[in-house]
Design a protein around this motif. Structure first.
Motif: not given
Length: 482
Positions: A433-457
């Motif tokens: 998985i060495w080649g996948d680490l950058d994708t696995l560590l992308d912060p935007s993939t760790f925030v769940g639905r926070a952006p969508q929740q915020t915009e709708k709210f």
């Protein structure tokens, strides 16, 4: 004695708006009493009391606004008669000789004191509700602006899963919306004491109208109408129920809790250097430490919010200990606690308006803190990726556990950066998985639905809540979601 030799409350002298201070000023109080006496006389004349002349009405109308000299005259009179309302009846009568014999006709002192207080409660809410609306609007814009910026979450003030800057702001916003709901409800529920007489029986007015019950009811309704209220409380003693004061101050106390929590969060974030309140170009943070940028606005809000919360106990206790139709041990404390509550709420909201107009976010600091903690949070993603490559979940778990503890020791014991990912890259087991680490560590993939929740709210919930208050907004409001 100079005014500088006497104590004056910082609520009015230092912090509160002129608009709010004026509502609870002596001039407004006594002028409102005169307005009540005028409208009582008008209604009594309309209903057939011929002893009230047009000249009396005109003289009263011409002198509704009390002068400085009259306030001083009333002070002298009160020292003699030891009764504030009667002192002002006499003073008003001297100014309006044609009305001297009919001012306060059939009324008790609480006709002016209690009805005036209810008017002040309504007018004070009309000052603070627009401010709250604009705080919500500004904070909503901030939440939308930062709705997808990842930030480290905190539970127990320990690093937790990521959220976004905007999503965090929605936690503050939601409580402010509840405060708006509670304030609007309290404001719109307010009635007047009306024309009820000495113990609430309307006996004096029944005598004035020679036993005509219909005219007494019409008098009550007409005075309420002239004063711009929708109704009078149907049952009172000598005073309106002091439970009304509980209903009126409870939303202010609740606002104090909201404001304290929000500003505490901002103070903690300021220490973390992730976010801070506006800091003026020439502002001094400390008299000794010139580098400091103390969160003094948020500290002021927290300080005053605690005071705001405590004032609720005053009206609670006062309501609980009233005897029968009334006692006078409510009077002195209400002169203090009710104006103080609205002045304090006004200050809190004015300060929040300032804070929300210029919140400063530091993305690079936020990013660095994420990178320091994200490797630990990514361990589960790493395990899942290894399993997809054919690895054993249990074997991978043990490998990453060992490396995690080694990395944690570097951080805690040696003050070094988190090097977990470097250890993964240097461990042959994780080569698939060495080649996948950058994708696995992308912060935007760790925030769940926070952006969508915020915009709708913000675009739906907040926008719908603010829609009835569009006239108060001094900035563009949100567009409703379609």
């Amino acid at each position: 004695m100079s005014k500088y030799d006497k104590y004056s409350t910082p609520l009015s002298e230092r912090y509160a708006s002129d608009e709010m201070s004026k509502i609870f000023s002596l001039r407004n109080r006594f002028s409102t009493w005169r307005k009540l006496w005028l409208n009582l006389a008008i209604a009594e004349k309309e209903l057939g009391l011929d002893i009230i002349t047009d000249e009396a009405i005109e003289q009263m109308r011409a002198h509704v606004e009390i002068s400085d000299d009259e306030i001083e005259d009333a002070k002298i009179e009160e020292a003699i008669v030891r009764h504030d309302v009667m002192a002002h009846v006499h003073t008003f009568g001297k100014t309006c000789p044609a009305a001297a014999g009919i001012i306060h006709l059939g009324a008790t002192s609480c006709f002016v004191t209690d009805n005036a207080d209810l008017i002040f409660l309504r007018d004070a809410y009309d000052v603070i509700i627009p401010k709250l609306v604009n705080v919500i609007n500004r904070l909503g814009k901030f939440a939308l602006e930062y709705n997808d910026m990842p930030v480290l979450g905190w539970t127990h003030f320990q690093p937790a899963q990521l959220t976004t800057v905007g999503k965090r702001a929605t936690l503050w916003l939601q409580e402010l919306l509840w405060d708006l709901r509670n304030m609007e409800r309290a404001r719109n529920d307010l009635g007047l004491r009306g024309v009820k007489g000495t113990t609430g029986t309307q006996g004096s007015f029944l005598s004035l109208f020679h036993g005509n019950h219909d005219k007494v009811e019409e008098l009550d309704e007409r005075v309420v109408e002239l004063l711009g209220f929708g109704y009078a409380y149907p049952c009172t003693g000598q005073t309106y129920s002091r439970k009304i004061d509980i209903d009126a101050l409870a939303p202010l106390s609740s606002l104090g809790a909201t404001a304290h929590k929000m500003c505490t969060d901002i103070r903690l974030l300021a220490n973390l250097k992730e976010m801070e309140e506006p800091f003026e170009k020439s502002q001094i943070g400390s008299s000794a430490m010139a580098y400091k940028r103390n969160p003094m606005r948020c500290e002021r809000v927290c300080s005053l919010s605690r005071h705001l919360g405590s004032l609720y106990q005053d009206v609670f206790q006062t309501s609980a200990v009233q005897w029968f139709e009334r006692t006078l041990d409510d009077s002195a404390i209400r002169r203090i606690s009710i104006p103080s509550a609205f002045l304090t709420a006004d200050i809190v909201l004015s300060t929040l308006l300032n804070i929300t107009s210029g919140l400063v976010v530091y993305p690079k600091v936020i990013e660095r803190r994420i990178q320091a903690e994200l490797p630990f949070m990514a361990t589960e993603n790493i395990i899942m990726a290894m399993v997809e490559k054919g690895g054993s979940r249990q074997d991978c778990h043990e490998e990453i556990r060992v490396l995690s503890h080694q990395a944690a020791a570097q951080v805690k014991e040696h003050g070094r950066d988190n090097d977990l990912i470097e250890r993964v890259k240097n461990t042959e087991y994780f080569k698939p998985i060495w080649g996948d680490l950058d994708t696995l560590l992308d912060p935007s993939t760790f925030v769940g639905r926070a952006p969508q929740q915020t915009e709708k709210f913000v675009t739906v919930t907040v926008a719908n809540a603010l829609k009835p208050f569009a006239e108060y907004l001094n900035e563009d409001s949100f567009q409703l979601s379609v």
